[in-house]
Motif scaffolding. Structure first.
Motif, PDB file in Angstrom:
ATOM      1  N   TYR A   1       0.830  -1.203   0.000  1.00 42.03           N
ATOM      2  CA  TYR A   1       0.000   0.000   0.000  1.00 42.03           C
ATOM      3  C   TYR A   1       0.866   1.257   0.000  1.00 42.03           C
ATOM      4  CZ  TYR A   1      -2.307   3.892   2.375  1.00 42.03           C
ATOM      5  OH  TYR A   1      -2.733   5.150   2.749  1.00 42.03           O
ATOM      6  N   VAL A   2       1.874   1.284   0.863  1.00 40.39           N
ATOM      7  CA  VAL A   2       2.758   2.450   0.939  1.00 40.39           C
ATOM      8  C   VAL A   2       3.545   2.605  -0.360  1.00 40.39           C
ATOM      9  CG1 VAL A   2       4.702   3.489   2.159  1.00 40.39           C
ATOM     10  CG2 VAL A   2       2.935   2.289   3.446  1.00 40.39           C
ATOM     11  N   ALA A   3       4.028   1.484  -0.921  1.00 35.52           N
ATOM     12  CA  ALA A   3       4.843   1.538  -2.135  1.00 35.52           C
ATOM     13  C   ALA A   3       4.059   2.076  -3.324  1.00 35.52           C
ATOM     14  CB  ALA A   3       5.380   0.150  -2.452  1.00 35.52           C
ATOM     15  N   ILE A   4       2.778   1.756  -3.411  1.00 31.52           N
ATOM     16  CA  ILE A   4       1.979   2.152  -4.576  1.00 31.52           C
ATOM     17  C   ILE A   4       1.254   3.473  -4.353  1.00 31.52           C
ATOM     18  CG2 ILE A   4      -0.006   1.492  -6.011  1.00 31.52           C
ATOM     19  CD1 ILE A   4       0.869  -1.417  -5.596  1.00 31.52           C
ATOM     20  N   CYS A   5       0.722   3.670  -3.160  1.00 30.16           N
ATOM     21  CA  CYS A   5      -0.078   4.874  -2.894  1.00 30.16           C
ATOM     22  C   CYS A   5       0.781   6.059  -2.433  1.00 30.16           C
ATOM     23  CB  CYS A   5      -1.151   4.569  -1.851  1.00 30.16           C
ATOM     24  SG  CYS A   5      -2.329   3.305  -2.370  1.00 30.16           S
ATOM     25  N   HIS A   6       1.934   5.785  -1.822  1.00 25.67           N
ATOM     26  CA  HIS A   6       2.816   6.864  -1.358  1.00 25.67           C
ATOM     27  C   HIS A   6       4.256   6.563  -1.762  1.00 25.67           C
ATOM     28  CE1 HIS A   6      -0.528   8.358   1.081  1.00 25.67           C
ATOM     29  NE2 HIS A   6      -0.712   7.113   1.492  1.00 25.67           N
ATOM     30  N   PRO A   7       4.533   6.443  -3.055  1.00 25.46           N
ATOM     31  CA  PRO A   7       5.881   6.028  -3.503  1.00 25.46           C
ATOM     32  C   PRO A   7       6.986   6.996  -3.101  1.00 25.46           C
ATOM     33  CG  PRO A   7       4.568   6.847  -5.342  1.00 25.46           C
ATOM     34  CD  PRO A   7       3.635   6.715  -4.186  1.00 25.46           C
ATOM     35  N   LEU A   8       6.685   8.302  -3.051  1.00 26.60           N
ATOM     36  CA  LEU A   8       7.720   9.280  -2.710  1.00 26.60           C
ATOM     37  C   LEU A   8       8.093   9.229  -1.233  1.00 26.60           C
ATOM     38  CD1 LEU A   8       6.474  12.350  -4.820  1.00 26.60           C
ATOM     39  CD2 LEU A   8       8.205  10.624  -5.423  1.00 26.60           C
ATOM     40  N   ARG A   9       7.197   8.738  -0.416  1.00 32.17           N
ATOM     41  CA  ARG A   9       7.453   8.652   1.033  1.00 32.17           C
ATOM     42  C   ARG A   9       7.767   7.231   1.477  1.00 32.17           C
ATOM     43  NH1 ARG A   9       2.441  10.974   4.001  1.00 32.17           N
ATOM     44  NH2 ARG A   9       3.862  10.672   5.761  1.00 32.17           N
ATOM     45  N   TYR A  10       7.962   6.337   0.521  1.00 32.01           N
ATOM     46  CA  TYR A  10       8.120   4.925   0.855  1.00 32.01           C
ATOM     47  C   TYR A  10       9.321   4.674   1.769  1.00 32.01           C
ATOM     48  CZ  TYR A  10       8.793  -0.099   0.291  1.00 32.01           C
ATOM     49  OH  TYR A  10       8.967  -1.434   0.530  1.00 32.01           O
ATOM     50  N   THR A  11      10.476   5.236   1.412  1.00 33.67           N
ATOM     51  CA  THR A  11      11.685   4.989   2.204  1.00 33.67           C
ATOM     52  C   THR A  11      11.582   5.576   3.616  1.00 33.67           C
ATOM     53  OG1 THR A  11      12.695   6.961   1.224  1.00 33.67           O
ATOM     54  CG2 THR A  11      13.187   4.829   0.201  1.00 33.67           C
ATOM     55  N   VAL A  12      10.761   6.622   3.746  1.00 36.52           N
ATOM     56  CA  VAL A  12      10.585   7.237   5.066  1.00 36.52           C
ATOM     57  C   VAL A  12       9.601   6.431   5.908  1.00 36.52           C
ATOM     58  CG1 VAL A  12       9.833   9.303   6.301  1.00 36.52           C
ATOM     59  CG2 VAL A  12      11.125   9.520   4.166  1.00 36.52           C
ATOM     60  N   MET A  13       8.464   6.053   5.295  1.00 32.63           N
ATOM     61  CA  MET A  13       7.420   5.339   6.031  1.00 32.63           C
ATOM     62  C   MET A  13       7.814   3.892   6.327  1.00 32.63           C
ATOM     63  SD  MET A  13       4.023   6.822   4.078  1.00 32.63           S
ATOM     64  CE  MET A  13       2.886   5.915   5.130  1.00 32.63           C
ATOM     65  N   MET A  14       8.543   3.258   5.401  1.00 28.23           N
ATOM     66  CA  MET A  14       8.937   1.857   5.587  1.00 28.23           C
ATOM     67  C   MET A  14      10.435   1.769   5.854  1.00 28.23           C
ATOM     68  SD  MET A  14       6.137   0.233   5.489  1.00 28.23           S
ATOM     69  CE  MET A  14       6.835  -1.404   5.569  1.00 28.23           C
ATOM     70  N   ASN A  15      10.898   2.516   6.832  1.00 27.81           N
ATOM     71  CA  ASN A  15      12.308   2.453   7.220  1.00 27.81           C
ATOM     72  C   ASN A  15      12.571   1.189   8.035  1.00 27.81           C
ATOM     73  OD1 ASN A  15      11.930   3.131  10.196  1.00 27.81           O
ATOM     74  ND2 ASN A  15      10.958   4.897   9.225  1.00 27.81           N
ATOM     75  N   PRO A  16      13.820   0.816   8.256  1.00 29.31           N
ATOM     76  CA  PRO A  16      14.137  -0.420   8.985  1.00 29.31           C
ATOM     77  C   PRO A  16      13.494  -0.502  10.367  1.00 29.31           C
ATOM     78  CG  PRO A  16      16.103   0.410   7.892  1.00 29.31           C
ATOM     79  CD  PRO A  16      15.049   1.446   7.693  1.00 29.31           C
ATOM     80  N   SER A  17      13.411   0.626  11.067  1.00 33.78           N
ATOM     81  CA  SER A  17      12.798   0.609  12.402  1.00 33.78           C
ATOM     82  C   SER A  17      11.330   0.229  12.316  1.00 33.78           C
ATOM     83  CB  SER A  17      12.939   1.989  13.053  1.00 33.78           C
ATOM     84  OG  SER A  17      14.301   2.324  13.229  1.00 33.78           O
ATOM     85  N   THR A  18      10.631   0.753  11.320  1.00 38.08           N
ATOM     86  CA  THR A  18       9.215   0.426  11.145  1.00 38.08           C
ATOM     87  C   THR A  18       9.037  -1.055  10.847  1.00 38.08           C
ATOM     88  OG1 THR A  18       8.764   2.647  10.295  1.00 38.08           O
ATOM     89  CG2 THR A  18       7.129   0.946   9.831  1.00 38.08           C
ATOM     90  N   CYS A  19       9.888  -1.606   9.989  1.00 45.61           N
ATOM     91  CA  CYS A  19       9.800  -3.028   9.652  1.00 45.61           C
ATOM     92  C   CYS A  19      10.027  -3.907  10.875  1.00 45.61           C
ATOM     93  CB  CYS A  19      10.818  -3.367   8.562  1.00 45.61           C
ATOM     94  SG  CYS A  19      10.521  -2.531   6.992  1.00 45.61           S
ATOM     95  N   ILE A  20      11.021  -3.549  11.673  1.00 47.66           N
ATOM     96  CA  ILE A  20      11.310  -4.322  12.889  1.00 47.66           C
ATOM     97  C   ILE A  20      10.163  -4.213  13.877  1.00 47.66           C
ATOM     98  CG2 ILE A  20      12.845  -4.491  14.889  1.00 47.66           C
ATOM     99  CD1 ILE A  20      15.136  -3.620  13.047  1.00 47.66           C
ATOM    100  N   LEU A  21       9.600  -3.015  14.025  1.00 49.27           N
ATOM    101  CA  LEU A  21       8.476  -2.825  14.937  1.00 49.27           C
ATOM    102  C   LEU A  21       7.256  -3.629  14.499  1.00 49.27           C
ATOM    103  CD1 LEU A  21       8.676   1.002  15.765  1.00 49.27           C
ATOM    104  CD2 LEU A  21       9.079  -0.913  17.323  1.00 49.27           C
ATOM    105  N   LEU A  22       6.976  -3.657  13.201  1.00 53.22           N
ATOM    106  CA  LEU A  22       5.848  -4.444  12.698  1.00 53.22           C
ATOM    107  C   LEU A  22       6.062  -5.932  12.949  1.00 53.22           C
ATOM    108  CD1 LEU A  22       5.073  -2.647   9.300  1.00 53.22           C
ATOM    109  CD2 LEU A  22       3.624  -2.704  11.333  1.00 53.22           C
ATOM    110  N   THR A  23       7.301  -6.388  12.783  1.00 53.97           N
ATOM    111  CA  THR A  23       7.601  -7.791  13.043  1.00 53.97           C
ATOM    112  C   THR A  23       7.478  -8.122  14.525  1.00 53.97           C
ATOM    113  OG1 THR A  23       9.138  -7.786  11.170  1.00 53.97           O
ATOM    114  CG2 THR A  23       9.312  -9.607  12.724  1.00 53.97           C
ATOM    115  N   LEU A  24       7.999  -7.235  15.378  1.00 51.83           N
ATOM    116  CA  LEU A  24       7.877  -7.443  16.829  1.00 51.83           C
ATOM    117  C   LEU A  24       6.423  -7.420  17.267  1.00 51.83           C
ATOM    118  CD1 LEU A  24      10.847  -5.304  18.243  1.00 51.83           C
ATOM    119  CD2 LEU A  24      10.653  -7.803  18.183  1.00 51.83           C
ATOM    120  N   PHE A  25       5.627  -6.531  16.672  1.00 46.74           N
ATOM    121  CA  PHE A  25       4.196  -6.482  16.991  1.00 46.74           C
ATOM    122  C   PHE A  25       3.525  -7.797  16.597  1.00 46.74           C
ATOM    123  CE2 PHE A  25      -0.203  -5.601  15.705  1.00 46.74           C
ATOM    124  CZ  PHE A  25      -0.698  -5.066  16.898  1.00 46.74           C
ATOM    125  N   SER A  26       3.912  -8.359  15.452  1.00 46.77           N
ATOM    126  CA  SER A  26       3.357  -9.637  15.016  1.00 46.77           C
ATOM    127  C   SER A  26       3.704 -10.745  16.007  1.00 46.77           C
ATOM    128  CB  SER A  26       3.897  -9.993  13.625  1.00 46.77           C
ATOM    129  OG  SER A  26       3.595  -8.992  12.687  1.00 46.77           O
TER     130      SER A  26
END
Length: 315
Positions: free
Chosen positions: A129-154
């Motif tokens: 969703y972020v990659a297609i709907c917000h491509p210019l902000r993708y690297t900011v919204m899906m930074n490594p910290s966000t990915c780790i937090l989403l995995t930890l939340f899972s």
């Protein structure tokens, strides 16, 4: 047939063992099932290990989407390892007994890993969703910290769900012949064997299914609704196709996992045969985990190239 013995103390039963009836009683069919499930298990482990290695060794795949994919592959290996090896051991030894502790442990990991798969698929949908709907902000919204937090939340959410069901199961007493018409310790079948009041357990199952299952699934649907809206606004058909092509593999895995789960619950509600339900449960506990690596390797150009390099390096 081994009869489970119980020791009751303060309205709680410590059962020595349960009996897993498996998928069939026919000795010849059991040999066929042994070979079939052994093959499926080895293919699943090998396929998902190759996906993990390809992502780890290829710097071009060090992106959020493949980070979640490698976590999904690891979860698939653990998921199938929590059920199939015990089934194979039981067939080989011709002994379907499983201890009370092992049964609860297996049930815990099935719920935990199934929840992990559920949440990871939702995280992957959010990534698309972020990659297609917000491509210019993708690297900011899906930074490594966000990915780790989403995995930890899972991990934490799935762990809480599994722990909740396990603790509630410990309060139940088992006063009957402890036969589970399944090839692994499935929560609903264990609860049916109890002679205690299971109202709270059943209520928690429905609530947990809605919270830990329905909400991630709803998040996936919402993500793809936004993706489709964004794609329809693109002026170029080529751009629209390119955007949707990045979602093809994930959508295939989503349909495979949720379609099989929904199919199992429909069959559970319309049929009285517990053996048929056990056979149907193979569709979500074994088949998706085996097919996921093939779906991503066959439908994804980057993954094809990474696998080609990996195989070339090994040879």
């Amino acid at each position: 047939m081994t009869i489970a013995r119980n020791t009751e103390y303060r309205n709680q039963t410590f059962a020595l063992e349960f009996i897993l009836l498996g998928l069939t009683d026919d000795p010849e069919l059991q040999l066929v099932l042994f070979g079939l499930f052994l093959f499926m298990y080895l293919v699943t482990v090998l396929g998902n290990l190759i996906i993990i290695l390809a992502v780890s060794l290829n710097s071009h795949l060090h992106t959020p989407m493949y980070f979640f994919l490698s976590n999904l592959s690891f979860t698939d290996i653990c998921f199938i390892s929590s059920t199939v090896p015990k089934m194979l051991i039981n067939i080989q030894r011709q002994n379907n007994a499983i201890s009370y502790t092992d049964c609860l442990t297996q049930m815990y990991f099935v719920i935990f890993l199934g929840g992990m798969e559920n949440f990871l698929l939702a995280a992957m949908a959010y990534d698309r969703y972020v990659a297609i709907c917000h491509p210019l902000r993708y690297t900011v919204m899906m930074n490594p910290s966000t990915c780790i937090l989403l995995t930890l939340f899972s991990i934490i959410s799935s762990m809480v769900d599994a722990l909740l069901h396990s603790l509630l199961l410990l309060r139940l007493s088992f006063c009957t012949y402890l036969e589970i018409p399944h090839f692994f310790c499935e929560l609903a079948h264990i609860i049916k064997l109890s002679c205690s009041d299971t109202l709270i357990n059943n209520i928690v199952i429905y609530l947990a299914t809605f919270i830990f299952g329905g909400l991630p699934f709803g998040g996936i649907i919402l993500s793809y609704v936004q993706i489709v809206n964004s794609v329809l606004k693109k002026p170029s058909i080529r751009d629209s196709y390119k955007a949707l092509s990045t979602c093809g593999s994930h959508l295939s895995v989503v349909f495979l996992f949720y379609g099989s789960v929904i199919g199992v619950y429909i069959s559970f509600s319309v049929t009285d045969s517990t053996r048929k339900t056990a056979v149907a449960s193979v569709l979500y506990t074994v088949v998706p985990q085996m097919l996921n690596p093939f779906v991503y390797s066959l439908r994804n150009k980057d993954m094809k190239e990474a696998l080609r390099k990996l195989c070339g390096g090994i040879l």
